[in-house]
Design a protein around this motif. Structure first.
Motif, PDB file in Angstrom:
ATOM      1  N   SER A   1       0.921  -1.168  -0.078  1.00  0.00           N
ATOM      2  CA  SER A   1      -0.138  -0.136  -0.024  1.00  0.00           C
ATOM      3  C   SER A   1       0.871   1.144  -0.224  1.00  0.00           C
ATOM      4  O   SER A   1       2.085   1.194   0.223  1.00  0.00           O
TER       5      SER A   1
ATOM      6  N   GLU B   1     -10.370  -0.533   4.777  1.00  0.00           N
ATOM      7  CA  GLU B   1      -9.559   0.891   4.617  1.00  0.00           C
ATOM      8  C   GLU B   1     -10.746   2.061   5.075  1.00  0.00           C
ATOM      9  O   GLU B   1     -10.300   2.804   5.434  1.00  0.00           O
TER      10      GLU B   1
ATOM     11  N   VAL C   1     -10.906   2.146   8.749  1.00  0.00           N
ATOM     12  CA  VAL C   1      -9.671   3.039   9.276  1.00  0.00           C
ATOM     13  C   VAL C   1      -9.651   4.612   8.935  1.00  0.00           C
ATOM     14  O   VAL C   1      -9.582   5.427   9.915  1.00  0.00           O
TER      15      VAL C   1
ATOM     16  N   PRO D   1      -0.144   4.045   6.274  1.00  0.00           N
ATOM     17  CA  PRO D   1      -0.437   2.627   5.700  1.00  0.00           C
ATOM     18  C   PRO D   1       0.783   1.940   5.105  1.00  0.00           C
ATOM     19  O   PRO D   1       1.489   2.545   4.349  1.00  0.00           O
TER      20      PRO D   1
ATOM     21  N   ALA E   1       0.775  -1.443  14.502  1.00  0.00           N
ATOM     22  CA  ALA E   1       0.290  -0.259  14.376  1.00  0.00           C
ATOM     23  C   ALA E   1       1.024   0.351  15.640  1.00  0.00           C
ATOM     24  O   ALA E   1       1.022  -0.006  16.674  1.00  0.00           O
TER      25      ALA E   1
ATOM     26  N   TRP F   1       0.510   1.860  10.149  1.00  0.00           N
ATOM     27  CA  TRP F   1      -0.156   0.510  10.547  1.00  0.00           C
ATOM     28  C   TRP F   1       0.157  -0.205   9.105  1.00  0.00           C
ATOM     29  O   TRP F   1       0.251   0.170   8.210  1.00  0.00           O
ATOM     30  N   ASP F   2      -0.030  -1.531   9.567  1.00  0.00           N
ATOM     31  CA  ASP F   2       0.511  -2.698   8.550  1.00  0.00           C
ATOM     32  C   ASP F   2      -1.098  -2.973   7.963  1.00  0.00           C
ATOM     33  O   ASP F   2      -1.858  -3.614   8.723  1.00  0.00           O
ATOM     34  N   ASP F   3      -1.285  -2.474   6.658  1.00  0.00           N
ATOM     35  CA  ASP F   3      -2.565  -2.705   6.186  1.00  0.00           C
ATOM     36  C   ASP F   3      -2.747  -3.734   5.455  1.00  0.00           C
ATOM     37  O   ASP F   3      -3.513  -4.203   4.628  1.00  0.00           O
TER      38      ASP F   3
END
Length: 479
Positions: A34, A63, A66, A98, A122, A133-135
């Motif tokens: 991302s 998404e 968030v 992200p 996160a 954050w790790d999306d």
């Protein structure tokens, strides 16, 4: 009278959080990267209600949730910060980032961290004033497992760290983490009060929050003084509950209370090698041999305080729903009626528990999940002896509270020679996991129902008994 506690859902599968850079220890599969975002993005026009998306038709994507969470929590602090700290709120300046295994990593530090160092996390980065954050390997999995509101809580927690940076709050890691949990609870309370444009919160959301904090708790035996400590599930859910019920003003008091030694943290290390080797758990046969003696000792001393005399119950009887029948109150219980059940029967003065389904499931959680369920049934026996047993939500939550008082005595070790059991690291979390195993998920819980109570309600009652003692329970015989 028969009090039956039936399983309301499958046992939560729990794991221990790993050492981490940010605030989660979960890893989920994913394969797409991302790109970073420098601001809150496009305006969101529609609320996120359960079961609807931002277009009002489909469930929102992770998404979108968030995006809504970041917008909503920022709006909450825009309304709240100045009243709390006396200076204007400064929005996060470094943006919202992200990231994934194939993306540019957040510019936090020099050089920025490699993905493998922050995978599945996160976090708030104070040096760059950003939330990342790790999306790919965090957010989608959390969303699938716990739903959209738990995602909102994750980001409310990270905003909490940004608030600490703005207010100059400092202290041990565990204090800062629990305060951020408390701030997340305060935001949740604000949503529950109807002040959110994007979210509403129901009973099931609060129970999922309980489950989420249990997933993100520290491993058993972590010392509260460890620089990486975030708190037990009991501590973290408790901080969240305080924020939810008392608001951000309560959370702002944490630093002073920690400094004065007034804030109770139950995260303790192992002190005995044999306890460590067993993971803090007694074998069931050993626990079974002494649990009734320990509970009789507890209630003997409690009844003495009330000016009453405790008589030991007739027994604790495991039953197999496939073959056994139980006679109680002129009725016969068998088969499905006994599956996943534990109950106290006043006629026989006996506790019955499903040994084929419920007992093994609680053993899998840990020895104190078993002890807490039996302690709860002993509390019903105490209510019956004092004429206070009426099978309402209030009496059920009172039994949870009294089970918390019993846990308090195990933590303090204050009953002298008659005390057989003491708390080990992880025991209180085992009790809370047990609540998720047999609590009501319905929103129709009021004082007129005979419901068990939701996991969040049961936790609050249990924690009150643990922290405050029997006075918090409106204990049997106290009026």
């Amino acid at each position: 009278m028969l009090l039956v506690v039936l399983l309301a859902g499958a046992l939560l599968s729990t794991g221990c959080a790993s050492e981490r850079t940010g605030d989660t220890g979960l890893t989920f599969e994913g394969d797409e990267g991302s790109q970073p975002s420098g601001d809150l993005g496009d305006e969101i026009d529609e609320p996120i209600a359960p079961g609807t998306g931002l277009d009002g038709n489909d469930a929102p994507t992770s998404e979108e949730v968030v995006q809504a969470a970041l917008t909503d929590v920022d709006a909450y602090w825009s309304r709240t910060y100045e009243d709390l700290y006396g200076t204007p709120y400064q929005p996060i300046s470094g943006g919202f980032w992200p990231y994934g295994p194939s993306s540019e990593q957040p510019p936090c530090g020099s050089p920025p961290p490699a993905y493998e160092d922050i995978a599945g996390n996160a976090f708030y980065c104070p040096s760059a004033d950003l939330v990342a954050w790790d999306d790919v390997n965090l957010v989608p999995g959390l969303y699938d497992q716990f739903g959209g509101f738990t995602l909102g809580i994750v980001f409310a927690h990270e905003f909490g760290h940004a608030i600490q940076e703005r207010s100059g709050t400092d202290g041990p890691t565990i204090m800062r983490e629990l305060q951020a949990d408390c701030f997340a609870g305060a935001w949740t309370g604000d949503v529950a009060a109807g002040n959110s444009e994007y979210f509403d919160v129901g009973v099931s959301d609060l129970d999922k929050a309980v489950a989420g904090f249990l997933e993100l708790r520290d491993g058993v035996g972590v010392d509260a003084g460890n620089p990486a400590a975030h708190g037990t599930g009991f501590d973290r859910i408790g901080a969240f509950a305080e924020g939810y019920e008392q608001g951000a003003e309560r959370c702002a008091e944490y630093p002073d209370e920690f400094a004065a030694g007034e804030y109770v943290v139950v995260e303790v290390p192992f002190t005995r090698q044999d306890d460590f080797d067993r993971g803090g758990n007694l074998p069931l046969d050993q626990l079974w041999d002494i649990l009734d003696e320990d509970l009789d000792d507890f209630w003997t001393k409690r009844f003495e305080q009330l000016g009453e005399t405790w008589t030991p119950i007739a027994g604790i009887v495991p039953v197999d729903p496939a073959v056994d029948e139980v006679e109680c109150g002129g009725d016969t219980y068998r088969g499905e009626e006994l599956e996943g059940a534990s109950f106290y029967c006043t006629d026989s003065d006996t506790i019955y528990i499903d040994e084929a389904g419920l007992l093994p499931a609680l053993v899998e959680v840990g020895d104190y999940a078993v002890a807490t369920e039996i302690a709860r049934q002993y509390a019903f026996a105490a209510q019956a002896r004092l004429g206070d047993l009426d099978n309402t939500l209030a009496s059920n939550l009172q039994a949870d509270c009294l089970a918390g008082v019993y846990a308090r005595s195990g933590f303090a070790g204050d009953r002298g020679d008659g005390q057989q059991l003491s708390l080990s690291p992880g025991d209180l979390d085992e009790a809370v996991i047990g609540f998720l195993h047999n609590s009501d998920a319905s929103q129709a819980v009021d004082d007129g129902d005979s419901s068990v109570g939701t996991a969040f309600q049961r936790f609050n009652a249990y924690r009150a008994g643990f922290l405050e003692g029997p006075d918090a329970c409106n204990a049997p015989g106290d009026g």
